[in-house]
Design a protein around this motif. Structure first.
Motif, mmCIF file in Angstrom:
data_model
loop_
_atom_site.group_PDB
_atom_site.id
_atom_site.type_symbol
_atom_site.label_atom_id
_atom_site.label_comp_id
_atom_site.label_asym_id
_atom_site.label_seq_id
_atom_site.Cartn_x
_atom_site.Cartn_y
_atom_site.Cartn_z
ATOM 1 N N LYS A 1 0.793 -1.152 -0.032
ATOM 2 C CA LYS A 1 0.053 0.016 -0.037
ATOM 3 C C LYS A 1 0.757 1.207 0.193
ATOM 4 O O LYS A 1 2.020 1.361 0.668
ATOM 5 N N LYS A 2 0.502 2.207 -0.771
ATOM 6 C CA LYS A 2 0.899 3.579 -0.886
ATOM 7 C C LYS A 2 -0.236 4.546 -1.189
ATOM 8 O O LYS A 2 -0.730 4.595 -2.269
ATOM 9 N N GLY A 3 -0.368 5.173 -0.003
ATOM 10 C CA GLY A 3 -1.562 6.100 -0.344
ATOM 11 C C GLY A 3 -2.952 5.345 -0.214
ATOM 12 O O GLY A 3 -3.036 4.500 0.613
ATOM 13 N N LEU A 4 -4.019 6.156 -0.459
ATOM 14 C CA LEU A 4 -5.428 5.350 -0.497
ATOM 15 C C LEU A 4 -5.938 5.315 0.790
ATOM 16 O O LEU A 4 -6.467 4.313 1.451
ATOM 17 N N ILE A 5 -5.527 6.280 1.713
ATOM 18 C CA ILE A 5 -5.847 6.342 3.167
ATOM 19 C C ILE A 5 -7.323 6.443 3.146
ATOM 20 O O ILE A 5 -8.097 7.100 2.373
ATOM 21 N N GLY A 6 -8.105 5.698 3.944
ATOM 22 C CA GLY A 6 -9.283 5.627 4.157
ATOM 23 C C GLY A 6 -10.267 4.959 3.030
ATOM 24 O O GLY A 6 -11.532 4.926 3.033
ATOM 25 N N LYS A 7 -9.607 4.487 2.239
ATOM 26 C CA LYS A 7 -10.155 3.438 1.086
ATOM 27 C C LYS A 7 -10.271 1.913 1.604
ATOM 28 O O LYS A 7 -9.221 1.525 1.311
ATOM 29 N N GLY A 8 -11.322 1.742 1.920
ATOM 30 C CA GLY A 8 -11.531 0.064 2.246
ATOM 31 C C GLY A 8 -10.804 -0.325 3.655
ATOM 32 O O GLY A 8 -10.170 0.385 4.334
ATOM 33 N N ASP A 9 -11.155 -1.605 4.104
ATOM 34 C CA ASP A 9 -10.439 -2.162 5.249
ATOM 35 C C ASP A 9 -9.402 -3.122 5.114
ATOM 36 O O ASP A 9 -8.814 -3.461 5.902
ATOM 37 N N LEU A 10 -8.820 -3.238 3.727
ATOM 38 C CA LEU A 10 -7.797 -3.927 3.594
ATOM 39 C C LEU A 10 -6.476 -2.991 3.156
ATOM 40 O O LEU A 10 -6.611 -2.027 3.039
#
Length: 187
Positions: free
Chosen positions: A178-187
């Motif tokens: 993961k890099k970024g996409l904070i708050g997008k989904g619980d995975l």
């Protein structure tokens, strides 16, 4: 003498045969066939997101948008072209391999990009629908298909892949990069 010649031949030929090394994600995790790529780097400034599927150790399939057809690209380009990505790995290894194998058949398919409200339609596709169809219709135990068949599930946004609740329990999805996409989904 014969053993020396044989040894020489083996050593000589090994200089020209190199095994294909798998692409490693920026965190060092090795790419695996069937990995699902999700990014917010899109022309919609991340509102809609974008998805692709890894087809082998070094390549992925995506459909970029209007005017494009599904195509396989070098995996390195995904990460050089995008600053945010989450990679979801399906724990069911057989299903992931089957999905990746089937995904290769989409390379160059003349199925135009168009967002429709029918996940089962194969006349048009969009990035996340393509990945969903590859898994849902050509493997077992990853995504529920019944809701789409009953018309209750009509569209599949890319960020859905980042929510553990959309997978069947046998899928066992996990985030491997993961890099970024904070708050997008619980995975």
């Amino acid at each position: 003498m014969g053993k020396r010649i044989l040894l020489f031949c083996v050593v000589f030929l090994s200089c020209f045969v190199t095994p294909a090394l798998a692409y490693n994600y920026p965190n060092g995790t090795e790419a695996k066939p069937g990995d699902i790529l999700v990014t917010s780097d899109t022309s919609s400034s991340g509102i809609l997101g974008h998805a692709g599927i890894v087809v082998d150790k070094n390549r992925y399939l995506e459909t970029k948008g209007p005017g494009y057809f599904p195509k396989i690209y070098n995996l390195k380009s995904w990460f050089s072209d995008r600053s945010t990505t989450k990679v979801v790995r399906i724990g069911n290894v057989k299903a992931a391999r089957d999905a990746a194998s089937f995904a290769k058949t989409w390379d160059g398919a003349k199925v135009p990009y168009k967002i429709t409200n029918n996940l089962l339609d194969n006349h048009y596709t969009y990035c996340s629908k393509l990945v969903w169809q590859i898994y849902a219709l050509h493997t077992q135990g990853i995504f529920p298909v019944e809701a789409a068949m009953e018309g209750k599930l009509t569209i599949w946004p890319p960020y859905n892949f980042l929510n553990s609740r959309v997978y069947l329990s046998s899928a066992k999805p996990k985030l491997v990069y993961k890099k970024g996409l904070i708050g997008k989904g619980d995975l």
